[in-house]
Design an enzyme around this catalytic site. Structure first.
Site, mmCIF file in Angstrom:
data_model
loop_
_atom_site.group_PDB
_atom_site.id
_atom_site.type_symbol
_atom_site.label_atom_id
_atom_site.label_comp_id
_atom_site.label_asym_id
_atom_site.label_seq_id
_atom_site.Cartn_x
_atom_site.Cartn_y
_atom_site.Cartn_z
ATOM 1 N N VAL A 161 4.047 -0.694 4.163
ATOM 2 C CA VAL A 161 2.678 -1.002 4.570
ATOM 3 C C VAL A 161 2.051 -1.908 3.508
ATOM 4 O O VAL A 161 2.057 -1.580 2.318
ATOM 5 C CB VAL A 161 1.837 0.288 4.747
ATOM 6 C CG1 VAL A 161 0.443 -0.059 5.255
ATOM 7 C CG2 VAL A 161 2.528 1.255 5.707
ATOM 8 N N ASP A 185 3.256 15.497 12.501
ATOM 9 C CA ASP A 185 3.532 15.208 11.083
ATOM 10 C C ASP A 185 2.226 15.218 10.279
ATOM 11 O O ASP A 185 2.009 14.355 9.425
ATOM 12 C CB ASP A 185 4.247 13.862 10.946
ATOM 13 C CG ASP A 185 5.050 13.754 9.652
ATOM 14 O OD1 ASP A 185 5.210 14.787 8.957
ATOM 15 O OD2 ASP A 185 5.508 12.641 9.334
ATOM 16 N N LEU A 187 0.833 -1.216 0.000
ATOM 17 C CA LEU A 187 0.000 0.000 0.000
ATOM 18 C C LEU A 187 0.860 1.256 0.000
ATOM 19 O O LEU A 187 0.447 2.293 -0.508
ATOM 20 C CB LEU A 187 -0.903 0.025 1.239
ATOM 21 C CG LEU A 187 -1.979 -1.045 1.311
ATOM 22 C CD1 LEU A 187 -2.633 -1.053 2.690
ATOM 23 C CD2 LEU A 187 -3.043 -0.791 0.243
ATOM 24 N N GLY A 188 2.006 1.177 0.603
ATOM 25 C CA GLY A 188 2.850 2.357 0.654
ATOM 26 C C GLY A 188 4.178 2.035 1.316
ATOM 27 O O GLY A 188 4.315 1.047 2.023
ATOM 28 N N LYS A 232 1.603 -2.647 8.836
ATOM 29 C CA LYS A 232 2.742 -1.725 8.706
ATOM 30 C C LYS A 232 3.948 -2.322 9.406
ATOM 31 O O LYS A 232 3.961 -2.453 10.637
ATOM 32 C CB LYS A 232 2.374 -0.368 9.330
ATOM 33 C CG LYS A 232 3.483 0.667 9.267
ATOM 34 C CD LYS A 232 3.010 2.024 9.796
ATOM 35 C CE LYS A 232 4.137 3.041 9.784
ATOM 36 N NZ LYS A 232 3.692 4.381 10.211
ATOM 37 N N ASN A 285 9.244 6.257 5.564
ATOM 38 C CA ASN A 285 10.473 6.196 6.353
ATOM 39 C C ASN A 285 10.379 5.130 7.425
ATOM 40 O O ASN A 285 11.385 4.561 7.833
ATOM 41 C CB ASN A 285 10.726 7.553 7.008
ATOM 42 C CG ASN A 285 11.081 8.590 5.979
ATOM 43 O OD1 ASN A 285 12.088 8.477 5.293
ATOM 44 N ND2 ASN A 285 10.241 9.591 5.846
ATOM 45 N N GLY A 286 9.151 4.882 7.883
ATOM 46 C CA GLY A 286 8.969 3.944 8.988
ATOM 47 C C GLY A 286 9.027 2.488 8.561
ATOM 48 O O GLY A 286 9.301 1.612 9.372
#
Ligand code: ATP
Ligand code: MG
Length: 347
Positions: A75, A184, A67-68, A90, A71-72
């Site tokens: 997902v 954020d 899905l994406g 995630k 930086n973390g």
């Protein structure tokens, strides 16, 4: 010593190195990591989640697609093998003390939140690499950033924007009343579903304020959406009010949806560090053209006050005429904007 990492900038393919000054280690990682990451203390999953609140394992799920990536971590859309329920998973990579602290904060905040305005977490699952993954409510409309891109950055109509701003404000009101500052807020961290709901996500750099109005000093978040006092704290006494800083980012986000491009720079301009410094700290915030309603212009100006003490709070903004006089047709307009996504929402 400042540590550098990359944050994404609004034009998608541009990045900017940012220093992070928070270096303490996380209590979550001070002992045996795996044994600490269980699902038991999380808010109860809604009935539709298909879980009883007991522990989940990665093997319970099948990956559907990415899905994406941020930086973390990455997902994924995943499907529970037994129930068929769809979630977002995630994965959080915890390489180093700063990341470990961010991961533990993200988990702690998700544990504390229980609101329809904030993306829900149904579990924290240990991964074979020793990291963890968050099992999140799946938001089938993507983000406000991807929605704007999908409509080729055509501006949102004002009445739809009032509905969008109202929903984000409700989310911020919930967080701020629980002493959580997001730090954020930007279109890419606001998730939507095809029911027309907008939920705040990505608590990777968020913070729980332990004091009534404790100022922040850390430099985290996405630089383009930072308020002047966050972008250049030294010029503002080194500390900032993080609640007011969230309001600036909200104003910029709503304005971006109105203009169709990042509001502080002309479309296409490269947002490098110096350019952003000039745009955020040295120039006056953009004013809306006459075509915008007086209420909308006033709302944006209340959010984008360069001096943080003059910025309105979330509670004040919820009582602003742009929000209180919003037309119910605004929600229908927003639903219309997302309607092309409905047909694409199937896994
Ligand atoms: P960044 O550092 O770029 O802000 P991140 O690594 O902290 O990102 P998130 O912002 O939480 O990660 O998620 C990255 C992307 O994954 C989002 O922009 C969104 O496209 C997608 N995503 C995240 N959570 C969900 C969800 N619950 N449902 C659907 N998509 C999601
Ligand atoms: Mg994000």
């Amino acid at each position: 010593m400042a540590v550098m990492r990359q944050r994404r900038l609004p034009q998608g393919n541009l990045t900017l190195e940012l220093p992070i000054k928070e270096l303490t280690t996380s209590s979550y990682f001070s002992g045996d990591r795996r044994s600490r990451f269980t699902t038991s203390a999380l808010p109860p999953a809604p009935a539709s989640a298909g879980f009883s609140g007991s522990e989940h394992r990665l093997s319970d799920f099948e990956k559907v697609k990415v899905l994406g990536r941020g930086n973390g971590g990455t997902v994924y859309q995943v499907q529970h093998r037994r129930t068929g329920s769809i979630y977002a998973l995630k994965s959080l990579i915890s390489d180093g003390p700063i990341r470990r602290k961010q991961v533990s904060r993200e988990i702690e905040i998700l544990r504390r939140t229980d609101s329809n305005t904030v993306v829900r977490c149904h579990g924290v699952i240990p991964t074979p690499s020793g990291d963890v993954a968050l099992l999140l409510e799946y938001m089938d409309g993507g983000t406000l950033e991807s929605l704007l891109a999908a409509r080729e950055r055509r501006p949102f109509p004002e009445s739809a924007l009032a509905c969008v701003a109202h929903q984000i404000l409700l989310g911020l009101s919930y967080l701020h009343s629980h002493k959580i500052v997001h730090r954020d807020i930007k279109p890419g961290n606001l998730l939507i579903n095809t029911a027309g709901e907008i939920k705040i996500a990505d608590f990777g750099v968020s913070k729980i304020m332990r004091q009534p109005l404790g100022p922040c000093v850390s430099y985290v978040g996405t630089s383009a959406y930072m308020s002047p006092e966050r972008f250049d704290p030294e010029s503002y006494g080194g500390k900032y009010d993080p609640y007011a800083a969230d309001v600036w980012s909200l104003g910029l986000t709503v304005l971006e949806l109105h203009l169709g491009h990042f509001p502080l720079l002309p479309p296409g301009q490269r947002p490098d560090w110096a350019t952003l410094m000039c745009a955020i700290c040295f120039r006056e915030p953009p004013e809306l053209q006459e075509a915008a309603s007086a209420d909308f212009r006033d709302f944006i100006s209340r959010c984008l006050q360069k001096e943080s003490s003059k910025r309105w709070s979330v509670a004040q903004l919820l009582a602003h005429p742009f929000i209180t006089r919003r037309d119910l047709s605004g929600f229908d307009q927003f639903r219309e904007i997302i309607s092309p996504l409905v047909t694409n929402a199937e896994p």
